[in-house]
Design an enzyme around this catalytic site. Structure first.
Site, PDB file in Angstrom:
ATOM      1  CB  CYS A   1      -0.786  -0.184   1.322  1.00 20.23           C
ATOM      2  SG  CYS A   1      -1.882   1.755   1.595  1.00 20.23           S
TER       3      CYS A   1
ATOM      4  CB  CYS B   1      -0.880   2.400   3.914  1.00 15.57           C
ATOM      5  SG  CYS B   1      -2.174   1.921   3.204  1.00 15.57           S
ATOM      6  CG  ASP B   2       3.091   1.129   4.435  1.00 18.72           C
ATOM      7  OD1 ASP B   2       2.605   1.331   5.730  1.00 18.72           O
ATOM      8  OD2 ASP B   2       2.590  -0.003   3.968  1.00 18.72           O
TER       9      ASP B   2
END
Length: 308
Positions: free
Chosen positions: A133, A136-137
């Site tokens: 992701c 997300c990261d």
């Protein structure tokens, strides 16, 4: 007819657990099924920093807090796999690995599995530079080189997003052609920070405690390459866990469930929440929002109130 529970929730990830919270607070008896560990894919994230108002929190901490909240309100979490379901009748029947459960309403929140590369180092370094992701990261690797693996729209969108953060982005794809739209590819080709590595696969992800480099193998006979990167973002597809419901609910060509804005499917008192349904954004916040919407719709529908 008497049922075991008012609502049965298939999946105890963020969507399922949020649904359990809202269902229980709405006065329903709720049971949430999970075949393994509660929390879903978020438990593999060492840090979550884009959930509003929480600052930084680990995926495990978030999942544990949501589990505690759901059980505190009275929801039951049952560690049993649901193998199939009878969703058209009344009551609904969930066929578990150990027994059957009758419920008045069903919330399907079974999520997706990320397709894996299957190369050496991927599992060992997952959460330590290997991510599924980018949104997300990606911020954890700002100013550092990264690689994206895949050839679809998600891979191209991830590469564009990361190009705004990272010092360099390698887009690795096993062939020359892409499934992504030409408009998105044109943006990527125009970005000087992006390098296309085509006709190539990742043979190994290397590093001791974190990702340090990747071995790239040519599918066209060219020499292997070693790319020094701090992160590898795998975007080779998602696998919705919906085949067991396909006999009664239509699936998209990609295998997702379809639902309206309030997570209602085509069947009465059957709802789809989280990554398992067709949607544009699959994030922690949209999963929990779906869970809240699905449970609120179930509360209203079971009470015979006007539809939301």
């Amino acid at each position: 007819m008497k049922t075991d529970y008012d609502v049965g929730i298939v999946g105890a990830g963020p969507a399922g657990l949020a649904a359990a919270v809202y269902a229980a607070r709405g006065g329903l008896s709720a049971i949430c099924f999970e075949k393994e560990m509660h929390g879903g894919q978020i438990i593999n994230s060492p840090e979550v920093e884009n959930y509003p108002a929480l600052g930084k929190i680990s995926g495990v901490e978030f999942a544990t807090a949501l589990y505690d909240q759901a059980t505190r309100f009275g929801a039951r979490i049952e560690y049993e796999e649901i193998l199939s379901a009878d969703l058209k009748g009344d009551p609904k029947v969930l066929h578990g690995a150990a027994r059957d459960y009758t419920v008045r309403a069903v919330i399907l929140a079974s999520g997706v599995e990320r397709r894996k590369l299957g190369c050496e180092g991927e599992q060992r370094l997952s959460g330590r530079g290997v991510s599924y992701c980018a949104t997300c990261d990606g911020a954890f690797f700002a100013g550092k080189p990264a690689a994206v693996v895949g050839g679809g729209n998600n891979a191209v969108e991830d590469a564009l997003y990361l190009a705004g953060l990272c010092s360099k982005v390698y887009l690795i794809h096993r062939r020359q052609g892409f499934r992504a739209t030409e408009a998105e590819l044109a943006k990527l080709r125009a970005n000087p920070k992006v390098e296309f590595v085509l006709d190539a696969t990742v043979g190994e992800i290397r590093g001791e405690s974190k990702v340090e480099s990747i071995l790239v193998k040519s599918t066209a006979g060219a020499p292997d390459r070693v790319l020094e990167v701090a992160a590898v973002f795998v975007a080779v597809g998602l696998l919705p866990q919906n085949s067991r419901f396909a006999a009664e609910l239509p699936l998209t060509p990609e295998g997702y469930l379809t639902a309206d804005d309030n997570c209602r499917t085509a069947l009465p008192r059957v709802y789809a929440a989280g990554d398992t349904r067709e949607k544009n954004l699959r994030q922690l916040i949209t999963a929990t929002a779906d869970g809240a919407l699905a449970a609120t719709a179930a509360v209203a529908d079971l009470a015979g109130e006007a539809r939301l």
